[in-house]
Design a protein around this motif. Structure first.
Motif, mmCIF file in Angstrom:
data_model
loop_
_atom_site.group_PDB
_atom_site.id
_atom_site.type_symbol
_atom_site.label_atom_id
_atom_site.label_comp_id
_atom_site.label_asym_id
_atom_site.label_seq_id
_atom_site.Cartn_x
_atom_site.Cartn_y
_atom_site.Cartn_z
ATOM 1 N N VAL A 1 0.846 -1.198 0.000
ATOM 2 C CA VAL A 1 0.000 0.000 0.000
ATOM 3 C C VAL A 1 0.878 1.244 0.000
ATOM 4 N N ASN A 2 1.933 1.251 0.808
ATOM 5 C CA ASN A 2 2.868 2.386 0.816
ATOM 6 C C ASN A 2 3.555 2.549 -0.539
ATOM 7 N N ASN A 3 3.878 1.421 -1.187
ATOM 8 C CA ASN A 3 4.494 1.493 -2.517
ATOM 9 C C ASN A 3 3.546 2.130 -3.524
ATOM 10 N N PHE A 4 2.276 1.788 -3.439
ATOM 11 C CA PHE A 4 1.296 2.390 -4.341
ATOM 12 C C PHE A 4 1.093 3.871 -4.028
ATOM 13 N N ARG A 5 1.117 4.187 -2.744
ATOM 14 C CA ARG A 5 0.943 5.604 -2.360
ATOM 15 C C ARG A 5 2.081 6.462 -2.897
ATOM 16 N N HIS A 6 3.251 5.859 -2.969
ATOM 17 C CA HIS A 6 4.417 6.599 -3.470
ATOM 18 C C HIS A 6 4.893 6.002 -4.795
ATOM 19 N N HIS A 7 3.919 5.691 -5.661
ATOM 20 C CA HIS A 7 4.269 5.022 -6.918
ATOM 21 C C HIS A 7 5.136 5.893 -7.815
ATOM 22 N N SER A 8 5.096 7.190 -7.597
ATOM 23 C CA SER A 8 5.879 8.086 -8.460
ATOM 24 C C SER A 8 7.376 7.900 -8.265
ATOM 25 N N ILE A 9 7.788 7.413 -7.089
ATOM 26 C CA ILE A 9 9.216 7.242 -6.830
ATOM 27 C C ILE A 9 9.592 5.758 -6.739
ATOM 28 N N ASN A 10 8.631 4.862 -6.986
ATOM 29 C CA ASN A 10 8.909 3.423 -6.952
ATOM 30 C C ASN A 10 8.801 2.833 -8.349
ATOM 31 N N PRO A 11 9.766 2.051 -8.774
ATOM 32 C CA PRO A 11 9.708 1.438 -10.113
ATOM 33 C C PRO A 11 8.514 0.497 -10.226
ATOM 34 N N ASN A 12 8.014 0.366 -11.450
ATOM 35 C CA ASN A 12 6.869 -0.527 -11.692
ATOM 36 C C ASN A 12 7.209 -1.974 -11.344
ATOM 37 N N ALA A 13 8.466 -2.362 -11.553
ATOM 38 C CA ALA A 13 8.865 -3.739 -11.268
ATOM 39 C C ALA A 13 8.644 -4.082 -9.794
ATOM 40 N N ILE A 14 8.994 -3.178 -8.899
ATOM 41 C CA ILE A 14 8.828 -3.429 -7.467
ATOM 42 C C ILE A 14 7.351 -3.524 -7.113
ATOM 43 N N ILE A 15 6.536 -2.648 -7.692
ATOM 44 C CA ILE A 15 5.102 -2.658 -7.393
ATOM 45 C C ILE A 15 4.449 -3.940 -7.917
ATOM 46 N N ILE A 16 4.816 -4.354 -9.132
ATOM 47 C CA ILE A 16 4.227 -5.568 -9.724
ATOM 48 C C ILE A 16 4.640 -6.815 -8.932
ATOM 49 N N ILE A 17 5.933 -6.942 -8.678
ATOM 50 C CA ILE A 17 6.413 -8.105 -7.919
ATOM 51 C C ILE A 17 5.810 -8.114 -6.512
ATOM 52 N N GLY A 18 5.705 -6.952 -5.893
ATOM 53 C CA GLY A 18 5.112 -6.849 -4.564
ATOM 54 C C GLY A 18 3.650 -7.264 -4.554
ATOM 55 N N THR A 19 2.926 -6.884 -5.599
ATOM 56 C CA THR A 19 1.507 -7.264 -5.695
ATOM 57 C C THR A 19 1.348 -8.770 -5.846
ATOM 58 N N ILE A 20 2.161 -9.373 -6.714
ATOM 59 C CA ILE A 20 2.098 -10.831 -6.904
ATOM 60 C C ILE A 20 2.461 -11.545 -5.603
ATOM 61 N N THR A 21 3.479 -11.033 -4.908
ATOM 62 C CA THR A 21 3.874 -11.632 -3.624
ATOM 63 C C THR A 21 2.720 -11.594 -2.634
ATOM 64 N N ASN A 22 2.054 -10.459 -2.545
ATOM 65 C CA ASN A 22 0.920 -10.322 -1.625
ATOM 66 C C ASN A 22 -0.197 -11.299 -1.968
ATOM 67 N N ILE A 23 -0.515 -11.393 -3.251
ATOM 68 C CA ILE A 23 -1.601 -12.294 -3.674
ATOM 69 C C ILE A 23 -1.271 -13.741 -3.305
ATOM 70 N N ALA A 24 -0.039 -14.158 -3.594
ATOM 71 C CA ALA A 24 0.356 -15.545 -3.305
ATOM 72 C C ALA A 24 0.315 -15.830 -1.805
ATOM 73 N N VAL A 25 0.853 -14.916 -1.013
ATOM 74 C CA VAL A 25 0.895 -15.120 0.439
ATOM 75 C C VAL A 25 -0.513 -15.101 1.028
ATOM 76 N N ILE A 26 -1.370 -14.217 0.532
ATOM 77 C CA ILE A 26 -2.744 -14.140 1.046
ATOM 78 C C ILE A 26 -3.517 -15.412 0.714
ATOM 79 N N ILE A 27 -3.371 -15.916 -0.515
ATOM 80 C CA ILE A 27 -4.050 -17.172 -0.892
ATOM 81 C C ILE A 27 -3.560 -18.321 -0.022
ATOM 82 N N SER A 28 -2.240 -18.378 0.192
ATOM 83 C CA SER A 28 -1.676 -19.437 1.027
ATOM 84 C C SER A 28 -2.226 -19.353 2.448
ATOM 85 N N ALA A 29 -2.356 -18.127 2.970
ATOM 86 C CA ALA A 29 -2.867 -17.950 4.330
ATOM 87 C C ALA A 29 -4.349 -18.299 4.412
ATOM 88 N N LEU A 30 -5.128 -17.855 3.420
ATOM 89 C CA LEU A 30 -6.571 -18.121 3.446
ATOM 90 C C LEU A 30 -6.871 -19.609 3.325
#
Length: 535
Positions: free
Chosen positions: A188-217
């Motif tokens: 969420v912080n990466n998205f809030r400051h997307h102007s100074i964060n590369p797209n690669a970090i945001i994309i990889i971070g999103t995929i990581t979150n999705i995978a971890v959340i599915i595993s937890a659920l």
């Protein structure tokens, strides 16, 4: 592990041909007595295996006397609450609340350290969560506690040690959920400051979150208990995928400096980051159990259509459980281990036949199974902390209970089941008859006796007569609840099976099935496989 050749399993589905010494006694005389073998006091309901004389057929043919209906006792709300809010939930509440406070402070700008190192906060929690379920770490904790605190400390301390070890899952769940929340906060912080964060970090971070959340659920108790294969696939394989993306997310985040929007490709810089080492720890904790996986020879004994007894090479210490599967990485099931000791030739698992896996053991007995050589410890492993104890089990719960009584003369066994001699066969009954003296053994055959006993009465009498310090219980959901409530009411220290999820609407139905085979199927949190003929 020893790799002795396996015996040929009979094509008809009958048990494998064990040698005579291993079979034990095929017949045992069950004698109703009026005086208990505990301390010569009157206990009309006691049934004890007293020898190896063939039973009197005429006596068996007569209809058994009906056991009087047990009057239900209303349990106070405080006792129900104290049993519900057990050490598992206490540990979970502490860990999760601690993290939520920290997360709230970080989100409000009052915890800048966590804002700068959100990745470390997330991966630190996830590392501890994985560590709590690591077999090697668990065995280490049990070894330290049972070595350092056996018998001499005050009883309250030893009971506390057992309770914490049994409920380590509370830390696992609390840290796992907290780690997910910290990961969400980071992206969420990466998205809030997307102007100074590369797209690669945001994309990889999103995929990581999705995978971890599915595993937890997928580890939600209802999913884990009612859709075990779905849980295993999602939690394991998507969890592994999440670990891969976590590495990518961690490396990219450590290499990039958002303050000056530059990349620092210095390897020494990576090695100085906390989240790198947390990711390394997670990886090691995940790999350790899998490097211990082996395909081993087995013998399958089928004493009845309800039970498969799996025999493995080498002996084991008491209080351990093992995971077995037909494949190397899928569909592992945990069962209690029965063994006469570390120096014994064999150890056994009793598999109650209900699920697809256990039915397959009967319909198509394998000659080999995959297992993790590194076994994990259960609550019975702490039995060495106590001077004397009572071990209560029903049905195939004997698989988790028997080793403790086989290997220690200070433990009294109460086993309640239906037609135990025929259902469980000569191997299991032989182990009992050869190793457990009649004065510390009480068997209740509900088929022979015409119903279930007043189990709480048996437990109270055994506890006081045996001068026990604690009671360990392995039973189905209702049986476990009834005994735990009764012991709490009577002031008897007791530890029972941990249950993840049972719909309250099922309780009235289950109460009519208490202690009877083939009438209940749930899975318990302490990893004893409970596709039992009862748990």
């Amino acid at each position: 592990m020893s790799s002795a050749s396996t015996s040929e399993c009979a094509s008809s589905g009958s048990g494998s041909s064990y040698d005579v010494a291993e079979k034990g006694n095929a017949e045992a005389h069950v004698e109703q007595i009026n005086s208990t073998t505990l301390d010569e006091k009157r206990v009309d309901s006691a049934v004890v295996v007293s020898g190896v004389i063939p039973p009197n057929k005429e006596a068996v043919a007569q209809p058994p006397a009906k056991v009087p209906a047990k009057v239900s006792v209303k349990v106070s709300k405080w006792i129900l609450f104290s049993l519900w809010f057990n050490t598992y939930r206490k540990l979970f509440t502490f860990v999760f609340t601690f993290n939520v406070v920290g997360l709230s402070l970080a989100a409000s700008g009052h915890f800048p350290y966590a804002v700068r190192r959100t990745g470390a906060m997330a991966l630190g929690n996830l590392s501890v969560a994985i560590l709590m379920r690591n077999e090697l770490f668990g065995r280490f904790l049990y070894l330290v506690v049972t070595t350092c605190f056996a018998k001499w400390p005050p009883l309250w301390w030893r009971l506390g040690c057992t309770s914490v070890l049994q409920h380590l899952g509370g830390i696992h769940s609390g840290c796992a959920l907290s780690g997910v929340l910290w990961l969400i906060f980071k992206i969420v912080n990466n998205f809030r400051h997307h102007s100074i964060n590369p797209n690669a970090i945001i994309i990889i971070g999103t995929i990581t979150n999705i995978a971890v959340i599915i595993s937890a659920l997928s580890a939600i108790p209802w999913i884990r208990n009612n859709h075990h294969n779905i849980f295993e696939r999602q939690h394991r394989f998507i969890g592994w995928l999440g670990l891969v993306f976590t590495w990518a997310f961690t490396i990219l985040g450590d290499l990039y400096n958002p303050d000056n929007q530059t990349w620092n490709l210095n390897a020494a810089h990576i090695l100085r980051q906390q989240d790198f080492w947390f990711a390394m720890g997670m990886t090691i904790f995940v790999i350790i159990p899998w490097v211990c996986v082996r395909q081993v020879p087995v013998d399958i004994e089928l004493p009845s259509a309800k039970v498969a007894v799996v025999r493995f090479q080498r002996g084991m210490q008491q209080g351990l459980l093992g995971r077995i599967s037909r494949t190397s990485i899928m569909e592992y099931h945990a069962f209690g281990i029965i063994s006469e000791g570390k120096d014994a030739e064999y150890h056994y698992m009793i598999c109650g036949v209900q699920g697809d896996f256990t039915k397959g053991l009967v319909n198509n007995p394998p000659r080999t199974l995959w297992t993790r050589q590194l076994k994990f410890a259960g609550v019975s492993n702490t039995s060495t902390l106590y001077k004397r104890g009572v071990r209560v089990c029903t049905g195939t719960g004997i698989g988790a209970a028997l080793s403790t009584c086989l290997q220690s003369p200070h433990w009294y066994l109460i086993w309640i089941g239906s037609d135990q001699e025929k259902t469980f066969g000569p191997t299991i009954n032989g182990l009992i008859h050869r190793n457990i003296e009649p004065e510390r053994l009480l068997l209740w055959d509900s088929k022979l006796r015409g119903g279930r006993p007043d189990t709480m009465k048996l437990v109270k009498e055994a506890y006081h007569s045996w001068n026990a310090e604690v009671v360990f219980i392995t039973s189905n959901y209702v049986g476990n609840s009834e005994l735990m409530q009764g012991c709490k009411e009577a002031g008897i220290p007791a530890f029972g099976t941990l249950w993840d999820f049972v719909m309250s609407a099922l309780a009235p139905v289950l109460s009519a099935r208490l202690f009877f085979p083939s009438e209940g199927s749930f899975k318990s949190r302490d990893n004893i496989h409970t596709e039992l003929s009862i748990e």
